[in-house]
Design a protein around this motif. Structure first.
Motif, short mmCIF file in Angstrom:
data_model
loop_
_atom_site.label_atom_id
_atom_site.label_comp_id
_atom_site.label_asym_id
_atom_site.label_seq_id
_atom_site.Cartn_x
_atom_site.Cartn_y
_atom_site.Cartn_z
N ARG A 77 0.85 -1.19 0.00
CA ARG A 77 0.00 0.00 0.00
C ARG A 77 0.89 1.24 0.00
O ARG A 77 1.87 1.30 0.75
N ILE A 78 0.52 2.20 -0.84
CA ILE A 78 1.28 3.44 -0.93
C ILE A 78 0.38 4.62 -0.58
O ILE A 78 -0.83 4.46 -0.42
N GLY A 79 0.98 5.77 -0.47
CA GLY A 79 0.24 6.96 -0.04
C GLY A 79 -0.78 7.41 -1.07
O GLY A 79 -0.52 7.41 -2.27
N SER A 80 -1.96 7.82 -0.60
CA SER A 80 -2.94 8.50 -1.44
C SER A 80 -3.81 9.37 -0.55
O SER A 80 -4.12 9.00 0.58
N VAL A 81 -4.22 10.51 -1.08
CA VAL A 81 -5.10 11.40 -0.33
C VAL A 81 -6.52 10.86 -0.40
O VAL A 81 -6.99 10.46 -1.46
N THR A 82 -7.21 10.85 0.74
CA THR A 82 -8.60 10.40 0.76
C THR A 82 -9.46 11.47 1.40
O THR A 82 -9.00 12.21 2.27
N TYR A 83 -10.71 11.55 0.95
CA TYR A 83 -11.67 12.52 1.49
C TYR A 83 -12.81 11.71 2.10
O TYR A 83 -13.70 11.23 1.39
N VAL A 84 -12.76 11.55 3.41
CA VAL A 84 -13.68 10.65 4.11
C VAL A 84 -15.13 11.07 3.89
O VAL A 84 -15.48 12.25 4.00
N ASP A 85 -15.96 10.07 3.55
CA ASP A 85 -17.39 10.25 3.30
C ASP A 85 -17.68 11.10 2.07
O ASP A 85 -18.83 11.52 1.85
N ALA A 86 -16.65 11.34 1.26
CA ALA A 86 -16.85 12.08 0.00
C ALA A 86 -16.22 11.26 -1.13
O ALA A 86 -16.87 10.38 -1.70
N VAL A 87 -14.96 11.54 -1.42
CA VAL A 87 -14.24 10.79 -2.45
C VAL A 87 -13.11 10.05 -1.74
O VAL A 87 -12.07 10.63 -1.42
N GLU A 88 -13.32 8.77 -1.45
CA GLU A 88 -12.35 7.99 -0.68
C GLU A 88 -11.46 7.19 -1.63
O GLU A 88 -11.89 6.74 -2.70
N SER A 89 -10.19 7.01 -1.22
CA SER A 89 -9.25 6.31 -2.10
C SER A 89 -8.27 5.48 -1.30
O SER A 89 -8.03 5.70 -0.11
N VAL A 90 -7.69 4.49 -2.00
CA VAL A 90 -6.54 3.75 -1.48
C VAL A 90 -5.71 3.34 -2.69
O VAL A 90 -6.26 3.08 -3.77
N ALA A 91 -4.38 3.28 -2.52
CA ALA A 91 -3.48 3.00 -3.66
C ALA A 91 -2.46 1.93 -3.29
O ALA A 91 -2.09 1.77 -2.11
N PHE A 92 -2.00 1.21 -4.32
CA PHE A 92 -1.05 0.11 -4.13
C PHE A 92 -0.03 0.12 -5.27
O PHE A 92 -0.34 0.51 -6.39
N ARG A 93 1.17 -0.37 -4.97
CA ARG A 93 2.19 -0.60 -5.99
C ARG A 93 2.43 -2.11 -6.04
O ARG A 93 2.85 -2.72 -5.06
N ASN A 94 2.14 -2.72 -7.20
CA ASN A 94 2.33 -4.16 -7.40
C ASN A 94 3.81 -4.50 -7.58
O ASN A 94 4.61 -3.64 -7.93
N PRO A 95 4.17 -5.77 -7.35
CA PRO A 95 5.57 -6.17 -7.54
C PRO A 95 6.10 -5.90 -8.94
O PRO A 95 7.30 -5.70 -9.11
N ASP A 96 5.22 -5.89 -9.96
CA ASP A 96 5.69 -5.62 -11.33
C ASP A 96 5.84 -4.14 -11.63
O ASP A 96 6.16 -3.74 -12.76
N GLY A 97 5.62 -3.27 -10.63
CA GLY A 97 5.78 -1.83 -10.81
C GLY A 97 4.51 -1.11 -11.19
O GLY A 97 4.48 0.13 -11.23
N SER A 98 3.43 -1.84 -11.48
CA SER A 98 2.17 -1.18 -11.81
C SER A 98 1.54 -0.59 -10.55
O SER A 98 1.76 -1.07 -9.44
N THR A 99 0.76 0.48 -10.75
CA THR A 99 0.08 1.16 -9.65
C THR A 99 -1.41 0.97 -9.79
O THR A 99 -1.96 1.03 -10.89
#
Length: 447
Positions: free
Chosen positions: A388-410
């Motif tokens: 899991r990598i950093g991402s800005v989230t807006y709680v109860d509005a526009v929520e997000s989470v981000a990941f970097r896979n072993p192959d380098g894809s996001t």
């Protein structure tokens, strides 16, 4: 220019994890006044992900194996475990013996009333051979990265004060025997080609069911069982399977803390497991902050009539996908893979649970439920070993989470929790793009 692929689900169910036109990243944004700016920062790294999936309960395995023709069964298995053809589930949480979703109560060492088998001479996983083990082997064949964790709903009845699978507590004189029961189970499954990645000690140890297998296991009891019996038994047998404590709701973080903060027990424990039916996701961060060297696993969230489909259930589950992983969970696991038209088979007098799919007992017709798509928003794109990598989230509005896979894809997952279409800007080290997400919709981006 970097190109971004995306898959969307709309709240009206018109689009279900549907591929969208490719997006092109730009070096500079063409709209600076966007209210929501989601900065994705790959340098900000958190937990490594283990996997995402559900459970081949006795009920689910029976339906998939016995109620589907071979062609339909093979197709469903690919839809569940193949990331190209389906959603690529990478984790299964398997009941050790009967859960509430079984046609009868059973363990791997059942005896007539009054009997005892302290040396476990009658231990057997025979019950699982006809339909559970074949499906687990097939799942592993389709997705070799699949991790299988195991959770008992109850020890064998004769080990308990109640003398049966329902109710009671573990008799102190049976602690050592119960530890040996775990070892025998892990060894027996491995001999069948099914490695057990992790175990929990007791499903929902703070709840004593009246209709199905279960028991109360107080935090002090779990602590002592792991510290003085299970941990040493694993050590003696050379068992590498992870031990997770708790396996219950977010509303009692004191339970896992009692276990994890004991110096003897903690040396054997990889971390804690959590369910969604009480409290808030942030409890996992509370425990992680207190024990930063111990992992967090989110191991059960069932869909059911208490959160009506489609809208409420979809929003609820997308919240679990995003908030559980933002609160350090290494997994997201729903409950039954499949249930029938009566929400069974089950020992419950009234079942309100829903599987990822429905299988009609008479016709074998398969109905794909929303739970399949919410799981797919993460399991199809985020692979075991991703961070899991950093991402800005807006709680109860526009929520997000981000990941970097072993192959380098996001991978970036975004849920619009508002009743209006929302426009947001995604800012990454590779570029930026603007997106308009429909009211209460969800989208997974990958680049």
């Amino acid at each position: 220019m970097k190109r971004v692929d995306s898959w969307m689900t709309t709240i009206d169910g018109r689009l279900l994890l549907a591929a969208q036109p490719q997006i092109q990243m730009n070096e500079a944004s063409d709209k600076a006044d966007v209210a929501f700016k989601i900065h994705v920062n790959a340098q900000e790294q958190y937990q490594v992900m283990d996997g995402f999936g559900a459970s081949f309960t006795d009920a689910s395995a029976y339906l998939v194996h016995h109620k589907l023709e071979q062609g339909a069964r093979e197709l469903l298995m690919r839809l569940l475990f193949d990331a190209q053809e389906g959603i690529g589930m990478s984790m299964l949480r398997q009941p050790m013996g009967a859960s509430d979703f079984a046609s009868r109560l059973y363990s791997y060492n059942d005896l007539p009333a009054g009997g005892e088998d302290m040396d476990l001479l009658l231990f057997s996983i025979e019950h699982d051979r006809s339909y559970i083990l074949p499906l687990l082997r097939e799942a592993l064949r389709i997705n070799p990265q699949l991790k299988i964790m195991a959770s008992p709903w109850s020890p064998p009845g004769w080990m308990k004060t109640s003398g049966q699978m329902i109710g009671g507590t573990l008799r102190p004189e049976c602690y050592e025997t119960y530890a040996a029961y775990f070892v025998k189970f892990i060894v027996a499954y491995e001999q069948e080609g099914i490695p057990i990645y992790a175990v929990t000690i007791q499903n929902e140890p703070g709840y004593e069911p009246k209709e199905y297998s279960g028991m109360i296991l107080k935090p002090e009891e779990e602590r002592d069982f792991i510290a003085h019996h299970l941990g040493p038994a694993f050590e003696r047998a050379g068992i590498q399977t992870l031990i997770l404590c708790y396996d219950h709701n977010w509303d009692v973080p004191e339970h896992p803390l009692t276990v994890l903060q004991d110096p003897t027990a903690r040396r054997y424990i990889a971390g804690s497991a959590w369910h969604c039916y009480g409290g808030a996701h942030e409890a996992m961060s509370t425990v992680r902050d207190a024990c930063p060297d111990k992992g967090i696993w989110f191991t059960e969230a069932s869909g059911g009539a208490w959160v009506p489909p489609f809208r409420e259930a979809f929003l609820d589950q997308m919240k679990h996908v995003i908030r559980s992983t933002r609160n350090w969970s290494k997994s997201v696991v729903w409950w039954n893979i499949a249930l029938d038209e009566q929400n069974g088979p089950t020992v419950l007098s009234n079942s309100t649970c829903r599987g990822l799919v429905g299988i009609h007992q008479e016709t074998g017709e398969i109905t794909v439920h929303l739970d399949y798509y919410t799981m797919g928003h993460i399991s199809k794109f985020v692979v075991p070993g991703a961070v899991r990598i950093g991402s800005v989230t807006y709680v109860d509005a526009v929520e997000s989470v981000a990941f970097r896979n072993p192959d380098g894809s996001t991978v970036l997952i975004v849920s619009n929790r508002t009743p209006e279409e929302q426009t947001f800007e995604v800012c990454t080290e590779e570029g930026k793009f603007i997106y308009r997400l429909s009211a209460e919709g969800a989208i997974t981006f990958k680049w």
